[in-house]
Design a protein around this motif. Structure first.
Motif, short mmCIF file in Angstrom:
data_model
loop_
_atom_site.label_atom_id
_atom_site.label_comp_id
_atom_site.label_asym_id
_atom_site.label_seq_id
_atom_site.Cartn_x
_atom_site.Cartn_y
_atom_site.Cartn_z
N GLN A 1 0.84 -1.22 0.00
CA GLN A 1 0.00 0.00 0.00
C GLN A 1 0.86 1.26 0.00
O GLN A 1 0.59 2.21 -0.72
CB GLN A 1 -0.92 0.01 1.22
N ARG A 2 1.94 1.24 0.80
CA ARG A 2 2.80 2.44 0.88
C ARG A 2 3.46 2.73 -0.47
O ARG A 2 3.74 3.87 -0.80
CB ARG A 2 3.87 2.26 1.96
N SER A 3 3.69 1.68 -1.25
CA SER A 3 4.37 1.88 -2.54
C SER A 3 3.44 2.48 -3.59
O SER A 3 3.88 2.95 -4.62
CB SER A 3 4.90 0.53 -3.07
N GLY A 4 2.13 2.38 -3.36
CA GLY A 4 1.17 2.87 -4.34
C GLY A 4 0.70 1.79 -5.31
O GLY A 4 -0.15 2.05 -6.17
N MET A 5 1.22 0.58 -5.18
CA MET A 5 0.66 -0.51 -6.01
C MET A 5 -0.72 -0.86 -5.46
O MET A 5 -0.97 -0.72 -4.27
CB MET A 5 1.53 -1.77 -5.92
N SER A 6 -1.58 -1.39 -6.32
CA SER A 6 -2.87 -1.88 -5.84
C SER A 6 -2.65 -3.18 -5.08
O SER A 6 -1.75 -3.95 -5.41
CB SER A 6 -3.80 -2.21 -7.00
N VAL A 7 -3.52 -3.41 -4.12
CA VAL A 7 -3.46 -4.67 -3.36
C VAL A 7 -4.53 -5.62 -3.87
O VAL A 7 -5.69 -5.25 -4.04
CB VAL A 7 -3.70 -4.41 -1.86
N CYS A 8 -4.08 -6.84 -4.14
CA CYS A 8 -5.00 -7.93 -4.45
C CYS A 8 -4.89 -8.88 -3.27
O CYS A 8 -3.81 -9.41 -3.01
CB CYS A 8 -4.56 -8.61 -5.75
N SER A 9 -5.97 -9.06 -2.52
CA SER A 9 -5.88 -9.95 -1.36
C SER A 9 -7.22 -10.58 -1.07
O SER A 9 -8.25 -9.90 -1.06
CB SER A 9 -5.38 -9.18 -0.13
N GLY A 10 -7.19 -11.88 -0.85
CA GLY A 10 -8.42 -12.60 -0.56
C GLY A 10 -8.08 -13.83 0.25
O GLY A 10 -7.17 -13.80 1.09
N GLY A 11 -8.77 -14.92 -0.02
CA GLY A 11 -8.53 -16.10 0.79
C GLY A 11 -9.08 -17.37 0.19
O GLY A 11 -9.48 -17.41 -0.97
N ILE A 12 -9.06 -18.39 1.04
CA ILE A 12 -9.49 -19.73 0.63
C ILE A 12 -10.60 -20.18 1.56
O ILE A 12 -10.50 -19.95 2.77
CB ILE A 12 -8.34 -20.75 0.79
N ILE A 13 -11.61 -20.81 1.02
CA ILE A 13 -12.59 -21.44 1.90
C ILE A 13 -12.57 -22.94 1.66
O ILE A 13 -12.15 -23.42 0.61
CB ILE A 13 -14.00 -20.84 1.74
N GLY A 14 -12.99 -23.67 2.69
CA GLY A 14 -13.01 -25.13 2.57
C GLY A 14 -11.84 -25.81 3.25
O GLY A 14 -11.54 -26.97 2.99
N MET A 15 -11.19 -25.09 4.18
CA MET A 15 -10.03 -25.68 4.87
C MET A 15 -10.40 -26.16 6.27
O MET A 15 -9.52 -26.46 7.07
CB MET A 15 -8.90 -24.64 4.99
N GLY A 16 -11.71 -26.20 6.57
CA GLY A 16 -12.15 -26.63 7.89
C GLY A 16 -12.48 -25.44 8.79
O GLY A 16 -12.79 -25.61 9.97
#
Ligand code: SAM
Ligand code: SF4
Length: 326
Positions: A177-192
């Motif tokens: 974020q500090r660099s000015g790049m966009s953030v792509c962030s999410g996750g996984i479901i189905g791991m218990g």
């Protein structure tokens, strides 16, 4: 958005939840366009980390063949092929804990980014942990977005990974974020994890300032040899609910259907698009896992009347003489 609010939303009657998400989607995105991202593994397997879902971890015997960083020419031609198939975003993933400025491998990654960013697509990389120096150099080289998934809730994370912490993931996201790049962030479901864990994950994502530009939602691909090899598949309505809550909580994000689409029917995917998903990973391979065929995806999107996002004029004009097909 706070956990309590997310929870109320998530447990609404399914059609009420989807209707609300659809309204938010129409308000922010007009609701009709789907971005196609192509993902290439540029360095495969042999990773020092022990993420329980990951076939690339050196801690498990998964049958994945290790590959060093791919030569620039192979990456360039994969990127051109992705563009010819209609991708507007090209993501490159490396099975590393992270990369450091000053190393030869980081220099090679920068060179790869400089080349690929000439092709007119958005360029995304996922290279594990980075700090401010690495982030600044990647941005200068032409990266538009950095992917770093938080994967699950802070509480559940230690059950999935022991070689680094949830806070390590957050620290990388802050550097991006500090660099000015966009953030792509999410996750996984189905791991218990529980539904509450999924919502705690959305709480963290939605409270980032700024919110992530894109949010990939992966359904676990249970990989033989990993501790999660026998995890049961995710229920489609759980995914639809999560897509809808993500759309409401992070309205301007591209909500991306990522790993696990091979297991979702066309009807299930249609419901996800209606609930607010507006991006897919596209191409026959997703890092080391299977993905629906590119032609089947195009057919589905056309049947649903969804627009295939194309390169815009500015992106096209940066493309050298090669032709680009839709
Ligand atoms: N090493 C880097 C990292 O951990 O950020 C980048 C590569 S890693 C493979 C990228 C993401 O792919 C993970 O954060 C996880 O969300 C997703 N992923 C990996 N294996 C998966 C699986 N078997 N099922 C679903 N998602 C998976
Ligand atoms: Fe390594 Fe990333 Fe796989 Fe974790 S998810 S084992 S850090 S490649």
């Amino acid at each position: 958005m706070h956990f309590a609010e997310l929870r109320v939303l998530y447990h609404r009657l399914l059609f009420d939840l989807i209707s609300r998400a659809r309204a938010v989607h129409l308000e922010h995105w007009r609701g009709e366009s789907v971005q196609r991202c192509s993902l290439l593994s540029i360095k495969t397997g042999g990773c020092s980390e022990d993420c329980a879902y990951c076939a690339q971890s050196a801690h498990y015997t998964t049958g994945i063949e290790r590959e060093d960083l791919l030569p620039l020419e192979r990456i360039r031609s994969a990127a051109k092929q992705a563009r010819a198939q209609g991708a507007t975003r090209f993501c490159m993933g490396a099975a590393w804990r992270g990369v450091h400025d000053g190393t030869e491998k980081f220099e090679r990654v920068l060179e790869i980014v400089r080349e690929v960013s000439q092709l007119g697509m958005e360029v995304c990389v996922t290279l594990g942990e980075i700090g401010d120096n690495e982030a600044a150099k990647l941005k200068a080289a032409g990266v538009t977005a950095y992917n770093h998934n938080i994967d699950t809730s802070p509480d559940f994370y230690p059950r999935i990974v022991s070689t680094h912490t949830f806070q390590d993931r957050v620290d990388t996201i802050r550097a991006v974020q500090r660099s000015g790049m966009s953030v792509c962030s999410g996750g996984i479901i189905g791991m218990g994890e529980s539904a509450d864990d999924r919502l705690r994950m959305l709480e963290v994502l939605s409270e980032f300032d700024p919110q992530p530009e894109s949010v990939p939602l992966n359904c676990l691909m249970a990989m033989p040899g990993t501790p999660l090899a026998d995890a049961p598949p995710v229920d489609i309505f759980d995914l639809v609910r999560l897509v809808a809550v993500a759309r409401i909580a992070i309205p301007r994000a591209r909500v991306r259907l990522a790993a696990g689409r091979t297991r979702i029917t066309r009807e299930g995917q249609a419901l996800c698009f209606f609930a607010g998903a507006n991006s897919i990973f596209f191409g026959d391979k997703l890092l080391t896992a299977e993905n629906p065929a590119a032609t089947a995806d195009v057919k589905l999107l056309r049947e649903l009347g969804l627009n295939l996002e194309l390169l815009n004029e500015k992106q096209m004009s940066s493309v050298a003489a090669e032709p680009v097909r839709a």
